[in-house]
Design a protein around this motif. Sequence first.
Motif, PDB file in Angstrom:
ATOM      1  N   ALA A  14      31.604 -16.855  -9.964  1.00 11.61           N
ATOM      2  CA  ALA A  14      31.138 -17.833 -10.956  1.00 11.61           C
ATOM      3  C   ALA A  14      31.378 -19.272 -10.520  1.00 11.61           C
ATOM      4  CB  ALA A  14      31.831 -17.573 -12.291  1.00 11.61           C
ATOM      5  N   SER A  15      31.990 -19.470  -9.349  1.00 12.86           N
ATOM      6  CA  SER A  15      32.346 -20.843  -8.963  1.00 12.86           C
ATOM      7  C   SER A  15      31.174 -21.643  -8.401  1.00 12.86           C
ATOM      8  CB  SER A  15      33.492 -20.809  -7.944  1.00 12.86           C
ATOM      9  OG  SER A  15      33.103 -20.054  -6.812  1.00 12.86           O
ATOM     10  N   GLY A  19      25.968 -17.370  -9.903  1.00  7.03           N
ATOM     11  CA  GLY A  19      26.994 -16.962 -10.856  1.00  7.03           C
ATOM     12  C   GLY A  19      27.333 -18.093 -11.815  1.00  7.03           C
ATOM     13  N   VAL A  93      28.697 -12.660  -0.029  1.00  6.83           N
ATOM     14  CA  VAL A  93      28.615 -13.532   1.145  1.00  6.83           C
ATOM     15  C   VAL A  93      27.479 -13.042   2.035  1.00  6.83           C
ATOM     16  CG1 VAL A  93      31.010 -14.329   1.267  1.00  6.83           C
ATOM     17  CG2 VAL A  93      30.403 -12.123   2.285  1.00  6.83           C
ATOM     18  N   ILE A 113      33.445  -7.635   0.569  1.00 10.23           N
ATOM     19  CA  ILE A 113      33.109  -8.491  -0.580  1.00 10.23           C
ATOM     20  C   ILE A 113      31.881  -7.941  -1.313  1.00 10.23           C
ATOM     21  CG2 ILE A 113      32.425 -10.817  -1.300  1.00 10.23           C
ATOM     22  CD1 ILE A 113      34.098 -11.862   1.118  1.00 10.23           C
ATOM     23  N   TYR A 159      24.669  -7.809   6.106  1.00  7.74           N
ATOM     24  CA  TYR A 159      24.191  -8.181   4.758  1.00  7.74           C
ATOM     25  C   TYR A 159      23.154  -7.161   4.289  1.00  7.74           C
ATOM     26  CZ  TYR A 159      22.604 -11.359   0.998  1.00  7.74           C
ATOM     27  OH  TYR A 159      22.293 -11.929  -0.226  1.00  7.74           O
ATOM     28  N   LYS A 163      23.794  -4.864   1.003  1.00  8.99           N
ATOM     29  CA  LYS A 163      22.958  -5.007  -0.196  1.00  8.99           C
ATOM     30  C   LYS A 163      22.198  -3.714  -0.500  1.00  8.99           C
ATOM     31  CE  LYS A 163      24.162  -9.110  -1.473  1.00  8.99           C
ATOM     32  NZ  LYS A 163      24.882  -9.283  -2.747  1.00  8.99           N
ATOM     33  N   THR A 197      22.614 -20.743   0.619  1.00 11.29           N
ATOM     34  CA  THR A 197      21.335 -20.998   1.292  1.00 11.29           C
ATOM     35  C   THR A 197      21.072 -22.473   1.594  1.00 11.29           C
ATOM     36  OG1 THR A 197      20.289 -21.060  -0.886  1.00 11.29           O
ATOM     37  CG2 THR A 197      20.178 -18.967   0.316  1.00 11.29           C
TER      38      THR A 197
HETATM   39  N1  NAP Z   1      20.730 -17.524  -3.106  1.00  9.45           N
HETATM   40  C1  NAP Z   1      19.875 -16.587  -2.759  1.00  9.45           C
HETATM   41  O1  NAP Z   1      18.751 -16.881  -2.310  1.00  9.45           O
HETATM   42  C2  NAP Z   1      20.240 -15.138  -2.924  1.00  9.45           C
HETATM   43  C3  NAP Z   1      19.261 -14.187  -2.634  1.00  9.45           C
HETATM   44  C4  NAP Z   1      19.546 -12.847  -2.791  1.00  9.45           C
HETATM   45  C5  NAP Z   1      20.801 -12.461  -3.230  1.00  9.45           C
HETATM   46  N2  NAP Z   1      21.752 -13.392  -3.496  1.00  9.45           N
HETATM   47  C6  NAP Z   1      23.051 -12.909  -3.959  1.00  9.45           C
HETATM   48  O2  NAP Z   1      23.424 -13.636  -5.102  1.00  9.45           O
HETATM   49  C7  NAP Z   1      24.843 -13.641  -5.216  1.00  9.45           C
HETATM   50  C8  NAP Z   1      25.314 -15.064  -5.476  1.00  9.45           C
HETATM   51  O3  NAP Z   1      25.061 -15.842  -4.308  1.00  9.45           O
HETATM   52  P1  NAP Z   1      24.682 -17.384  -4.367  1.00  9.45           P
HETATM   53  O4  NAP Z   1      23.362 -17.522  -3.745  1.00  9.45           O
HETATM   54  O5  NAP Z   1      24.922 -17.931  -5.718  1.00  9.45           O
HETATM   55  O6  NAP Z   1      25.731 -17.955  -3.301  1.00  9.45           O
HETATM   56  P2  NAP Z   1      27.003 -18.893  -3.455  1.00  9.45           P
HETATM   57  O7  NAP Z   1      26.674 -20.160  -4.131  1.00  9.45           O
HETATM   58  O8  NAP Z   1      27.585 -18.933  -2.083  1.00  9.45           O
HETATM   59  O9  NAP Z   1      27.949 -18.052  -4.426  1.00  9.45           O
HETATM   60  C9  NAP Z   1      28.701 -16.954  -3.994  1.00  9.45           C
HETATM   61  C10 NAP Z   1      29.819 -16.757  -4.989  1.00  9.45           C
HETATM   62  O10 NAP Z   1      30.583 -15.609  -4.590  1.00  9.45           O
HETATM   63  C11 NAP Z   1      31.947 -15.959  -4.645  1.00  9.45           C
HETATM   64  N3  NAP Z   1      32.708 -15.148  -3.702  1.00  9.45           N
HETATM   65  C12 NAP Z   1      32.506 -15.004  -2.364  1.00  9.45           C
HETATM   66  N4  NAP Z   1      33.462 -14.208  -1.853  1.00  9.45           N
HETATM   67  C13 NAP Z   1      34.276 -13.839  -2.889  1.00  9.45           C
HETATM   68  C14 NAP Z   1      35.432 -13.049  -2.994  1.00  9.45           C
HETATM   69  N5  NAP Z   1      35.984 -12.448  -1.929  1.00  9.45           N
HETATM   70  N6  NAP Z   1      36.001 -12.893  -4.218  1.00  9.45           N
HETATM   71  C15 NAP Z   1      35.467 -13.491  -5.291  1.00  9.45           C
HETATM   72  N7  NAP Z   1      34.375 -14.261  -5.267  1.00  9.45           N
HETATM   73  C16 NAP Z   1      33.795 -14.438  -4.063  1.00  9.45           C
HETATM   74  C17 NAP Z   1      31.997 -17.435  -4.298  1.00  9.45           C
HETATM   75  O11 NAP Z   1      33.166 -18.017  -4.857  1.00  9.45           O
HETATM   76  P3  NAP Z   1      34.513 -18.409  -4.084  1.00  9.45           P
HETATM   77  O12 NAP Z   1      34.124 -18.903  -2.721  1.00  9.45           O
HETATM   78  O13 NAP Z   1      35.093 -19.458  -4.965  1.00  9.45           O
HETATM   79  O14 NAP Z   1      35.334 -17.173  -4.064  1.00  9.45           O
HETATM   80  C18 NAP Z   1      30.778 -17.934  -5.043  1.00  9.45           C
HETATM   81  O15 NAP Z   1      31.101 -18.189  -6.388  1.00  9.45           O
HETATM   82  C19 NAP Z   1      25.372 -13.035  -3.930  1.00  9.45           C
HETATM   83  O16 NAP Z   1      25.718 -11.672  -4.145  1.00  9.45           O
HETATM   84  C20 NAP Z   1      24.187 -13.127  -2.985  1.00  9.45           C
HETATM   85  O17 NAP Z   1      24.216 -12.163  -1.970  1.00  9.45           O
HETATM   86  C21 NAP Z   1      21.499 -14.716  -3.342  1.00  9.45           C
END
Ligand code: NAP
Length: 255
Positions: A14-15, A19, A93, A113, A159, A163, A197
């Motif tokens: 959620a940071s 999320g 990640v 993760i 990844y 996934k 991204t």
């Molecule tokens: N953005 C896209 O285009 C996209 C596309 C497909 C899927 N997704 C998926 O969407 C989800 C969110 O990604 P996002 O795009 O929002 O990326 P993001 O901004 O990098 O967010 C990832 C989040 O996961 C947390 N995280 C990472 N490792 C962690 C751990 N060990 N324990 C707890 N929290 C952890 C991070 O927080 P901390 O670093 O503070 O722990 C951060 O809040 C992911 O599962 C990603 O694979 C994203």
Amino acid sequence: MFDLKGKIAVITGASSGLGRDAALAYAKEGVNVALLARRAEKLEELAKEIETLGVKAIAVKCDVAKEEEVKSAIETVVNEFGRIDILLNNAGVAVRGGVDTLNNDDWDKSMNINVKGIYLVSKYVIPIMKQQNYGKVVNVSSINAFLADKNDIFIRHSYNASKAAVLGLSQGMAASYAQYGITVNTICPGLFESEMTENTLFKSQEFLSKYNILCPASRPAKRGELNGTIFYFSSDASSYVTGQYIVVDGGLSIV
Ligand SMILES: NC(=O)c1ccc[n+]([C@@H]2O[C@H](COP(=O)([O-])OP(=O)(O)OC[C@H]3O[C@@H](n4cnc5c(N)ncnc54)[C@H](OP(=O)(O)O)[C@@H]3O)[C@@H](O)[C@H]2O)c1
């Protein structure tokens, strides 16, 4: 049937990014939220912002890959709210590299993760949902569960594997827990701007141009465009839907 007012949601990751956006969107619908991630300051800032919307928010520092931290985080949530209606397993990640370039630590990081994290958080939340005879689990996978690319920027074999594993895990959970009033569904996002991204895919004009040509919507997602699907799977609108996934990608995966 989409009403979420008064529900309690746990959101991992959620940071930042998706999320964080989901947490704010839930709060605007009257959901009380428990915010989990490793960066406590970011969670605390967000919790303060969310409380101004008139709901409760707690920041719980937690690495989803570490069982003791997960166990204690879920205990904290239950002590604070008494129940958990929604679990958004979103933390993730995106490690780059193919099997010939990855090192074992990178592989383990993706799996620990993206997959084990969902297992561990669910391990402590599912028993609570079973007792309630109610729960909505929403797992975040990716179009990269079933789409790969030879383009360097997209080579992320760990990844892809992690996934795809989320889809299998979600189906197993869905089959086992439907009898307890728990649904488990998965969202596969396409391209959204986030910390994951912004410095990679969004930095490459070449990648973006290619994406826009291929994608029927001719653009990446806009902020908040995942939330409708999150609300659907989090609410009673999806009461008879379980073990399913929805791809939110502007049509990219159908062409
Ligand atoms: N953005 C896209 O285009 C996209 C596309 C497909 C899927 N997704 C998926 O969407 C989800 C969110 O990604 P996002 O795009 O929002 O990326 P993001 O901004 O990098 O967010 C990832 C989040 O996961 C947390 N995280 C990472 N490792 C962690 C751990 N060990 N324990 C707890 N929290 C952890 C991070 O927080 P901390 O670093 O503070 O722990 C951060 O809040 C992911 O599962 C990603 O694979 C994203």
